[in-house]
Design an enzyme around this catalytic site. Structure first.
Site, PDB file in Angstrom:
ATOM      1  N   PHE A 151       0.868  -1.173   0.000  1.00  0.00           N
ATOM      2  CA  PHE A 151       0.000   0.000   0.000  1.00  0.00           C
ATOM      3  C   PHE A 151       0.905   1.223   0.000  1.00  0.00           C
ATOM      4  O   PHE A 151       1.698   1.432   0.910  1.00  0.00           O
ATOM      5  CB  PHE A 151      -0.916   0.038   1.218  1.00  0.00           C
ATOM      6  CG  PHE A 151      -1.800   1.260   1.224  1.00  0.00           C
ATOM      7  CD1 PHE A 151      -2.998   1.268   0.542  1.00  0.00           C
ATOM      8  CD2 PHE A 151      -1.415   2.410   1.903  1.00  0.00           C
ATOM      9  CE1 PHE A 151      -3.809   2.407   0.524  1.00  0.00           C
ATOM     10  CE2 PHE A 151      -2.207   3.542   1.894  1.00  0.00           C
ATOM     11  CZ  PHE A 151      -3.412   3.548   1.207  1.00  0.00           C
ATOM     12  N   ASP A 238       9.413   2.980   1.137  1.00  0.00           N
ATOM     13  CA  ASP A 238       8.235   3.651   1.680  1.00  0.00           C
ATOM     14  C   ASP A 238       8.247   3.441   3.192  1.00  0.00           C
ATOM     15  O   ASP A 238       7.863   2.390   3.696  1.00  0.00           O
ATOM     16  CB  ASP A 238       6.972   3.065   1.057  1.00  0.00           C
ATOM     17  CG  ASP A 238       5.696   3.722   1.575  1.00  0.00           C
ATOM     18  OD1 ASP A 238       5.762   4.412   2.610  1.00  0.00           O
ATOM     19  OD2 ASP A 238       4.637   3.533   0.951  1.00  0.00           O
ATOM     20  N   LYS A 271       3.239  10.597   8.087  1.00  0.00           N
ATOM     21  CA  LYS A 271       2.545  10.153   9.287  1.00  0.00           C
ATOM     22  C   LYS A 271       3.141  10.739  10.566  1.00  0.00           C
ATOM     23  O   LYS A 271       2.846  11.871  10.933  1.00  0.00           O
ATOM     24  CB  LYS A 271       2.475   8.632   9.333  1.00  0.00           C
ATOM     25  CG  LYS A 271       1.479   8.064   8.319  1.00  0.00           C
ATOM     26  CD  LYS A 271       1.153   6.624   8.560  1.00  0.00           C
ATOM     27  CE  LYS A 271       0.160   6.058   7.557  1.00  0.00           C
ATOM     28  NZ  LYS A 271      -1.210   6.571   7.718  1.00  0.00           N
TER      29      LYS A 271
END
Length: 417
Positions: A151, A238, A271
Site C-alpha cells: 500500500f 516507503d 505520518k
C-alpha cells in the site's frame, strides 16, 4: 478564538453529530465509529464524554499523543510569526527540517548528495517517488517493481504501486509499467531483474502496514540493494508508516536484521513526522536520485510551509529530548510479550517491531474484535480479517498497555460471539 472552537464543538450527542456528518461529507469512509471532541496524551474523548485509550494514534500519526504542549506551542508560535510563503521563497524552519531529515534518514554519516522534497502527506511523497522513478527510467527503463500486499497511497501514481484490487479497480486504467512481485520471494525478485526490459525502480515497505504489519524477511532488503545497484535501478523505501521512530529506530531499515546497513536511493516519510500536523517528505540519499528533479518538473503549494516544518522539528526535538526511541522499543517489547502470553485461544501470535504491532487472530473476527475493543474503551484497527493493528503514541506507558492486555480476553470473547 476559544469561543469559536467552543461553538463548533457544542454539546451535541453522537447521534446528532453523525446525522450532520452524513449530510455534509462524502461517503468515502462510511459513518464514523465515534465523533471525537478532545484528546490528551494517549486518551481521546467522544461527544458523549466516553474516554478511549488511543492505540492507533490516527493510524501511526500522533507520535507524541494528543495536545502535546511542545508541539502545540511550536505550531502556535510559528503561525503567529510566518504561516505560508509559497515555494518562491524559503524559510529557516524549512531548511533546518530538510537538513535534519537527511541526517536522520541515514543509519551512518549523512551523504553529501542527500536532498529533500517536502510534501503534505505520505501519498504525495510516494507520488513524487513515482515521478522520480520515471525521471530515472525514461523510455529505456519502463518497469517499476513493487510487492503484492503493498500500500503506497491513493493518488494515481501511488495507487499504481498499491496492490489491493479493491483500491485499484474502480480507477483503472492506472499509469502503466508497474509489476507486483510475490511478497518476500527472493527468487521472484531475481527473475524480475533478469526478465527483458530495464527496471527503473524497486519500491518496498520494510514492514507492510496495511497488509497486516508484515516485515520483509531478513536479508531481503540487502539483496534488493545489490540487485538494484547491479542493474542501475533505484531502490525506493516507503517508510511513511514505519519511519520517524515508529519501530524504535528513526527508520525501520536501520534495524540491522532488516536493512543490514544499506543506503537506499530514496525514502518517503510522513505520518509520525509532524506529530499530527500534515507533513511528509521524499528524501534522496544518492546523487543518482538527488539530481533527477530540475526546476519546474515537480512542485507543491503547501509542501514545506513554515508551520508544517515547525511541527516536524518540534516532534523530532521531543523524540530526542525525551528518549522516546528507547521508550518505543521497551514499551513495544512489553506489549508484544504480554499479548503473546495472554493464553487466549484466539491469539495466534504477535508480529511487528517497536510500536507497530499486529495481534494475529486464529479466526477472521478482527472487525468484531475492534468494535468490542471500542465498547471497552480502546481504539484498535482491524487491518486484516485475522489481525488487529496497534500503532499507539510513543508516549504510551506500560501501565496503559497493560490495561489493554487485561481487557483483551473479554474483547476476544465478545468477538467470537
Amino acid at each position: 478564538m476559544s469561543e469559536l472552537i467552543a461553538g463548533v464543538t457544542q454539546s451535541l450527542d453522537q447521534g446528532e453529530w453523525t446525522r450532520r456528518y452524513t449530510g455534509a461529507l462524502m461517503n468515502t469512509f462510511g459513518p464514523p465509529q465515534r465523533v471525537l471532541v478532545r484528546g490528551e496524551g494517549c486518551y481521546v474523548w467522544d461527544a458523549d464524554g466516553n474516554r478511549y485509550l488511543d492505540l492507533l494514534a490516527g493510524i501511526a500519526v500522533n507520535s507524541l499523543g494528543h495536545a502535546h504542549p511542545t508541539l502545540t506551542g511550536a505550531i502556535s508560535a510559528q503561525l503567529g510569526t510566518l504561516g505560508h510563503v509559497s515555494n518562491f521563497f524559503a524559510s529557516p524552519v524549512q531548511i533546518t527540517l530538510a537538513e535534519r531529515l537527511t541526517e536522520l534518514t541515514c543509519a551512518g554519516p549523512r551523504p553529501e548528495a542527500a536532498r529533500v522534497f517536502l510534501t503534505n502527506s505520505g501519498t504525495e511523497a510516494m507520488e513524487a517517488a513515482v515521478k522520480l522513478a520515471r525521471r530515472h527510467g525514461g523510455a529505456d527503463r519502463p518497469r517499476i517493481l513493487a510487492l503484492e500486499g503493498a500500500f503506497h497511497g491513493r493518488s494515481m501514481g501511488a495507487l499504481a504501486l498499491t496492490h489491493k484490487p479493491a483500491y485499484r479497480e474502480p480507477f483503472e486504467p492506472l499509469p502503466g509499467g508497474v509489476e507486483h512481485l510475490p511478497f518476500g520471494d527472493l527468487r521472484a525478485l531475481e527473475e524480475a531483474f533478469a526478465a527483458p526490459g530495464q527496471v527503473a525502480a524497486l519500491v518496498l515497505e520494510p514492514i507492510q502496514g496495511e497488509a497486516g504489519v508484515r516485515p520483509l524477511p531478513a536479508g531481503y532488503l540487502a539483496a534488493a540493494r545489490e540487485l538494484t545497484t547491479a542493474h542501475g535501478a533505484l531502490l525506493i523505501l516507503d517508510e511513511v508508516q514505519t519511519g520517524m521512530g515508529r519501530t524504535g529506530t528513526w527508520m525501520a531499515h536501520h534495524h540491522p536484521q532488516v536493512g543490514g546497513g544499506i543506503v537506499p536511493d530514496a525514502v518517503a516519510v510522513a505520518k509520525g513526522l509532524g506529530g499530527g500536523f500534515p507533513v511528509g517528505a521524499l528524501i534522496t540519499l544518492t546523487e543518482a536520485a538527488a539530481t533527477l528533479f530540475q526546476p519546474g518538473q515537480h512542485g507543491t503549494t503547501f509542501g514545506g510551509n513554515p508551520v508544517a516544518a515547525a511541527a516536524a522539528l518540534a516532534t523530532i526535538h521531543v523524540i530526542e529530548r525525551d528518549d522516546l526511541l528507547t521508550q518505543v522499543t521497551s514499551t513495544g517489547e512489553h506489549l508484544r510479550t504480554a499479548v503473546a502470553g495472554s493464553d487466549h485461544p484466539l491469539v495466534a501470535g504477535v508480529r511487528g517491531a517497536g510500536l507497530l504491532i499486529a495481534v494475529e487472530l486464529a479466526e477472521p473476527v478482527a472487525a468484531a474484535a475492534a468494535q468490542a475493543a471500542l465498547r471497552a474503551g480502546f481504539i484498535v484497527n482491524p487491518v486484516a480479517p485475522d489481525a488487529l493493528r496497534l500503532a499507539p503514541p510513543y508516549v504510551l506507558t506500560t501501565e496503559q498497555a497493560d490495561s489493554f492486555v487485561a481487557a483483551l480476553p473479554q474483547i476476544l470473547n465478545e468477538a467470537r460471539q
